[in-house]
Scaffold this motif. Structure first.
Motif, mmCIF file in Angstrom:
data_model
loop_
_atom_site.group_PDB
_atom_site.id
_atom_site.type_symbol
_atom_site.label_atom_id
_atom_site.label_comp_id
_atom_site.label_asym_id
_atom_site.label_seq_id
_atom_site.Cartn_x
_atom_site.Cartn_y
_atom_site.Cartn_z
ATOM 1 N N SER A 52 -15.806 5.077 17.135
ATOM 2 C CA SER A 52 -15.186 6.418 17.074
ATOM 3 C C SER A 52 -13.986 6.451 18.003
ATOM 4 O O SER A 52 -13.862 5.614 18.910
ATOM 5 N N VAL A 53 -13.082 7.442 17.775
ATOM 6 C CA VAL A 53 -11.860 7.516 18.576
ATOM 7 C C VAL A 53 -11.606 8.957 19.012
ATOM 8 O O VAL A 53 -11.915 9.916 18.279
ATOM 9 N N GLU A 54 -11.053 9.108 20.202
ATOM 10 C CA GLU A 54 -10.661 10.410 20.730
ATOM 11 C C GLU A 54 -9.173 10.392 21.044
ATOM 12 O O GLU A 54 -8.665 9.431 21.630
ATOM 13 N N PHE A 55 -8.465 11.443 20.620
ATOM 14 C CA PHE A 55 -7.079 11.656 20.991
ATOM 15 C C PHE A 55 -7.026 12.879 21.901
ATOM 16 O O PHE A 55 -7.547 13.957 21.533
ATOM 17 N N ASN A 56 -6.403 12.729 23.045
ATOM 18 C CA ASN A 56 -6.279 13.841 24.012
ATOM 19 C C ASN A 56 -7.658 14.445 24.307
ATOM 20 O O ASN A 56 -7.836 15.677 24.300
ATOM 21 N N SER A 57 -8.657 13.554 24.432
ATOM 22 C CA SER A 57 -10.046 13.932 24.766
ATOM 23 C C SER A 57 -10.729 14.743 23.675
ATOM 24 O O SER A 57 -11.724 15.432 23.933
ATOM 25 N N LYS A 58 -10.208 14.661 22.442
ATOM 26 C CA LYS A 58 -10.815 15.363 21.307
ATOM 27 C C LYS A 58 -11.280 14.324 20.286
ATOM 28 O O LYS A 58 -10.489 13.492 19.832
ATOM 29 N N LEU A 59 -12.572 14.361 19.922
ATOM 30 C CA LEU A 59 -13.169 13.395 19.006
ATOM 31 C C LEU A 59 -12.738 13.665 17.571
ATOM 32 O O LEU A 59 -12.868 14.775 17.071
ATOM 33 N N LEU A 60 -12.184 12.631 16.910
ATOM 34 C CA LEU A 60 -11.839 12.761 15.490
ATOM 35 C C LEU A 60 -13.124 12.712 14.666
ATOM 36 O O LEU A 60 -14.108 12.085 15.044
ATOM 37 N N HIS A 61 -13.107 13.396 13.524
ATOM 38 C CA HIS A 61 -14.305 13.469 12.688
ATOM 39 C C HIS A 61 -14.680 12.106 12.096
ATOM 40 O O HIS A 61 -15.869 11.772 12.006
ATOM 41 N N LYS A 62 -13.690 11.310 11.692
ATOM 42 C CA LYS A 62 -13.985 10.073 10.984
ATOM 43 C C LYS A 62 -14.478 8.995 11.951
ATOM 44 O O LYS A 62 -13.890 8.758 13.011
ATOM 45 N N THR A 63 -15.541 8.337 11.565
ATOM 46 C CA THR A 63 -16.073 7.201 12.323
ATOM 47 C C THR A 63 -16.090 5.959 11.420
ATOM 48 O O THR A 63 -15.945 6.060 10.196
ATOM 49 N N TYR A 64 -16.316 4.812 12.031
ATOM 50 C CA TYR A 64 -16.273 3.531 11.296
ATOM 51 C C TYR A 64 -17.539 2.734 11.608
ATOM 52 O O TYR A 64 -17.822 2.438 12.774
ATOM 53 N N THR A 65 -18.265 2.405 10.544
ATOM 54 C CA THR A 65 -19.487 1.618 10.722
ATOM 55 C C THR A 65 -19.181 0.155 10.371
ATOM 56 O O THR A 65 -18.848 -0.157 9.219
ATOM 57 N N LEU A 66 -19.286 -0.707 11.354
ATOM 58 C CA LEU A 66 -18.951 -2.124 11.176
ATOM 59 C C LEU A 66 -20.224 -2.973 11.133
ATOM 60 O O LEU A 66 -21.115 -2.812 11.970
ATOM 61 N N SER A 67 -20.255 -3.901 10.156
ATOM 62 C CA SER A 67 -21.330 -4.896 10.087
ATOM 63 C C SER A 67 -20.678 -6.278 10.123
ATOM 64 O O SER A 67 -19.892 -6.634 9.218
ATOM 65 N N VAL A 68 -20.964 -7.038 11.152
ATOM 66 C CA VAL A 68 -20.428 -8.403 11.282
ATOM 67 C C VAL A 68 -21.507 -9.361 10.786
ATOM 68 O O VAL A 68 -22.603 -9.425 11.338
ATOM 69 N N ILE A 69 -21.202 -10.095 9.711
ATOM 70 C CA ILE A 69 -22.193 -10.975 9.079
ATOM 71 C C ILE A 69 -21.621 -12.382 8.907
ATOM 72 O O ILE A 69 -20.400 -12.590 8.942
ATOM 73 N N LYS A 70 -22.510 -13.327 8.688
ATOM 74 C CA LYS A 70 -22.103 -14.710 8.462
ATOM 75 C C LYS A 70 -21.752 -14.938 6.996
ATOM 76 O O LYS A 70 -22.173 -14.184 6.116
ATOM 77 N N ALA A 71 -20.976 -15.990 6.742
ATOM 78 C CA ALA A 71 -20.710 -16.398 5.360
ATOM 79 C C ALA A 71 -21.986 -16.981 4.758
ATOM 80 O O ALA A 71 -22.815 -17.567 5.460
ATOM 81 N N VAL A 72 -22.153 -16.824 3.459
ATOM 82 C CA VAL A 72 -23.354 -17.346 2.806
ATOM 83 C C VAL A 72 -23.271 -18.871 2.723
ATOM 84 O O VAL A 72 -22.191 -19.447 2.604
ATOM 85 N N PRO A 73 -24.402 -19.567 2.766
ATOM 86 C CA PRO A 73 -24.398 -21.032 2.625
ATOM 87 C C PRO A 73 -24.285 -21.434 1.163
ATOM 88 O O PRO A 73 -24.379 -20.610 0.263
ATOM 89 N N LYS A 74 -24.083 -22.747 0.933
ATOM 90 C CA LYS A 74 -24.102 -23.263 -0.441
ATOM 91 C C LYS A 74 -25.546 -23.276 -0.911
ATOM 92 O O LYS A 74 -26.393 -23.953 -0.312
ATOM 93 N N PRO A 75 -25.863 -22.583 -1.981
ATOM 94 C CA PRO A 75 -27.269 -22.501 -2.411
ATOM 95 C C PRO A 75 -27.711 -23.765 -3.163
ATOM 96 O O PRO A 75 -26.881 -24.556 -3.621
ATOM 97 N N THR A 76 -28.997 -23.942 -3.271
ATOM 98 C CA THR A 76 -29.587 -25.020 -4.073
ATOM 99 C C THR A 76 -30.600 -24.403 -5.039
ATOM 100 O O THR A 76 -31.141 -23.331 -4.783
ATOM 101 N N ILE A 77 -30.834 -25.094 -6.139
ATOM 102 C CA ILE A 77 -31.760 -24.596 -7.157
ATOM 103 C C ILE A 77 -33.035 -25.429 -7.121
ATOM 104 O O ILE A 77 -32.994 -26.660 -7.185
ATOM 105 N N THR A 78 -34.169 -24.760 -6.992
ATOM 106 C CA THR A 78 -35.470 -25.417 -7.107
ATOM 107 C C THR A 78 -36.162 -24.891 -8.353
ATOM 108 O O THR A 78 -35.836 -23.812 -8.851
ATOM 109 N N SER A 79 -37.111 -25.674 -8.867
ATOM 110 C CA SER A 79 -37.799 -25.264 -10.097
ATOM 111 C C SER A 79 -39.297 -25.464 -9.961
ATOM 112 O O SER A 79 -39.768 -26.351 -9.241
ATOM 113 N N SER A 80 -40.031 -24.624 -10.634
ATOM 114 C CA SER A 80 -41.489 -24.755 -10.740
ATOM 115 C C SER A 80 -41.861 -24.422 -12.177
ATOM 116 O O SER A 80 -41.378 -23.425 -12.728
#
Length: 431
Positions: free
Chosen positions: A100-128
Motif C-alpha cells: 500500500s502507499v500513502e501520499f502526504n500521510s493519506k492512504l490511497l484506496h488501491k492496494t497491490y497483492t503480490l505473489s512471488v513464485i518459482k518457475a514450473v519444472p519440466k514435467p514427466t509423464i508416468t503411466s499405470s
C-alpha cells in the motif's frame, strides 16, 4: 430481511476490494514495479510512504530532505519522488504480500497483492495400466513446490486435449499416438518429452535388422582379424595388395578348379601337399647369383591360355591374367623375374638361398601335375665328399667328359668339378 441485507453488504465489500486491489504474480529473482495513481491527490506531494503489510518499505519526506529504504529491501529498492513509483529487484518468496502507499500521510484506496513464485519444472509423464492393459492412466508429474497455482494441459498427437487435469485416461485403441503434457503457472510454462506406445511396442522387424547388422559386423571383424594373422605369420615379406591378390585369388582359383576338366580335385590336392612338404617332381640345383629358367609343359592344357600363376611354396611369384591384361610380380621376386605370357616360361635372376623350395604353376587356374624343387647354394656347397656328385648330378660318362682323373657334372646352368675321393671342389663357369 436483516440477514439478507448483511449478506448483500458482505458481497459488495468483496467486489469493492477486488476493484481497488491488483493481484500480481512474479517470478523469484524478477522485478516488481508499482505505479500509484496520483490523480486522487490534489495537493502538492510532500511525502511518500510504501508499506509491505504493516512494515515500511521506502519513505520520502520533503521537509526532512531524505529517502529511507528499510530492512530487507535495502540495496534493491528505488523510489521515484515525483511519481511515487516503487521498484524492487531480486524478488524473494518473502516479498509476497499486500503493498500500500500513502501520499502526504493519506492512504490511497488501491492496494497491490503480490505473489512471488518459482518457475514450473519440466514435467514427466508416468503411466499405470489395468491388468489387461486395455486402458491406462497418464500422470503429468513435476515438483510444483513454491510454483503454485499451476495448470495442466495435454496434447494427443496433433490434437489439443480438452482435459485440463493432472491425469489423462487413454484406451488401447489409441496405441501409437504420442502424448505430451504442459505444466504452467502465471510466470512460466514447460512441456514434457513426448511419450508413445503406452501399451508396449508394436511388433516390427527392427530387432531382427539390428541383430543381423551386429552379426555382419562381428563376421567382418573375424575375417579381418584372420587375414591380419595370416599375413603376419605366413606372408610377412609381401605387401598387403600382393597378399590379398595372392591369398584371396588363390582361394577363388581353388574353388573354381573343383570338379572341372584338367586337374581333378584329388590330383590338385596331391600337388599342393607336395609343395607343402617340400617335394618336387624334378630337382634342380643352382648357384647363388645364377638364373632359374622353368619351362612348363602346356600340352595338358587344351584351352587357350587366359591366366598363368607361378608359386613358390604357398607364396605367389608371378601372375598374368588376360582378362585384366595385367602381369604382377610379387614380394621378393620383384625386379628380377620375368614371365612369358605365351609359353608360361618363368625366369628368376640373381638367385638367393631363400629362393630354394618347390615351384608349381597353374594355367587357367588349373594346377599342372609337375612341380620343381629348387636348391640354391654357394659354389662350395654343391658337391659332397667321397667323390659323389651333388644330388641330381648325372654320372654318365658321356656327360661327365672325364679328363685327367677329373669329372664334370652338368647342373642345368652351373657346372661343378670334383676330385674323385678327395672332396676338393672348384667352381667352373656357367654354361
Amino acid at each position: 430481511m436483516p440477514k439478507l441485507t448483511l449478506i448483500g453488504l458482505c458481497f459488495w465489500l468483496y467486489v469493492a476490494q477486488k476493484l481497488v486491489s491488483g493481484d500480481l504474480y512474479l517470478k523469484v529473482g524478477g522485478e516488481l514495479v508499482l505505479k500509484p495513481d496520483k490523480s486522487t491527490v490534489t495537493d502538492p506531494i510532500t511525502s511518500i510512504l510504501w508499506k509491505h503489510g504493516k512494515n515500511k518499505v521506502a519513505e520520502w519526506d520533503k521537509d526532512f530532505g531524505g529517502l529511507d529504504i528499510y530492512a530487507a529491501f535495502k540495496e534493491r529498492t528505488t523510489l521515484d519522488q515525483t511519481s511515487g513509483e516503487l521498484r524492487i529487484r531480486g524478488l524473494k518468496k518473502t516479498d509476497s504480500g499486500v503493498y500500500s502507499v500513502e501520499f502526504n500521510s493519506k492512504l490511497l484506496h488501491k492496494t497491490y497483492t503480490l505473489s512471488v513464485i518459482k518457475a514450473v519444472p519440466k514435467p514427466t509423464i508416468t503411466s499405470s495400466c489395468n491388468p489387461d492393459k486395455t486402458s491406462c492412466t497418464l500422470t503429468c508429474e513435476g515438483d510444483t513446490t513454491d510454483a503454485e497455482p499451476v495448470t495442466y494441459s495435454w496434447e494427443e498427437g496433433e490434437r489439443v486435449s480438452k482435459v485440463l487435469d493432472k491425469e489423462l485416461s487413454v484406451s488401447k485403441s489409441t496405441n501409437g499416438i504420442k502424448y505430451t503434457c504442459k505444466l504452467s503457472n502465471a510466470v512460466s510454462s514447460n512441456v514434457s518429452e513426448p511419450v508413445g506406445e503406452v501399451f508396449g511396442p508394436e511388433h516390427s522387424s527392427i530387432g531382427a535388422v539390428v541383430a543381423l547388422v551386429v552379426v555382419a559386423i562381428v563376421a567382418f571383424a573375424v575375417i579381418i582379424g584372420f587375414l591380419v594373422w595370416k599375413k603376419k605369420t605366413e606372408y610377412p615379406q609381401d605387401t598387403w595388395i600382393d597378399f590379398l591378390r595372392m591369398y584371396c585369388g588363390g582361394i577363388y582359383g581353388r574353388i573354381c578348379a573343383k570338379g572341372t576338366d584338367g586337374v581333378q580335385p584329388e590330383q590338385g590336392k596331391s600337388n599342393a601337399d607336395k609343395a607343402e612338404k617340400g617335394q618336387g617332381d624334378e630337382d634342380l640345383y643352382l648357384k647363388v647369383g645364377g638364373e632359374l629358367v622353368l619351362t612348363p609343359d602346356k600340352s595338358t592344357v587344351p584351352d587357350s591360355i587366359t591366366s598363368v600363376l607361378w608359386k613358390h611354396e604357398k607364396s605367389y611369384v608371378a601372375e598374368w591374367e588376360n582378362e585384366f591384361d595385367r602381369l604382377t610380380i610379387y614380394g621378393v621376386f620383384k625386379g628380377r623375374t620375368t614371365l612369358n605370357q605365351t609359353t608360361g616360361e618363368l625366369r628368376i635372376s640373381g638367385l638367393k638361398k631363400t629362393d630354394s623350395g618347390v615351384y608349381s604353376v597353374e594355367f587357367n587356374r588349373k594346377l599342372l601335375d609337375k612341380t620343381y624343387k629348387i636348391s640354391v647354394s654357394r659354389g662350395d656347397d654343391e658337391t659332397t665328399m667321397n667323390g659323389s656328385a651333388a644330388p641330381g648330378g648325372d654320372l654318365d660318362a658321356t656327360e661327365k667328359g672325364e679328363a685327367n682323373g677329373e669329372g664334370s657334372v652338368l647342373l642345368k646352368e652351373d657346372t661343378v668339378k670334383y676330385d674323385n675321393g678327395k672332396g676338393e671342389t672348384e667352381e667352373n663357369s656357367t654354361l
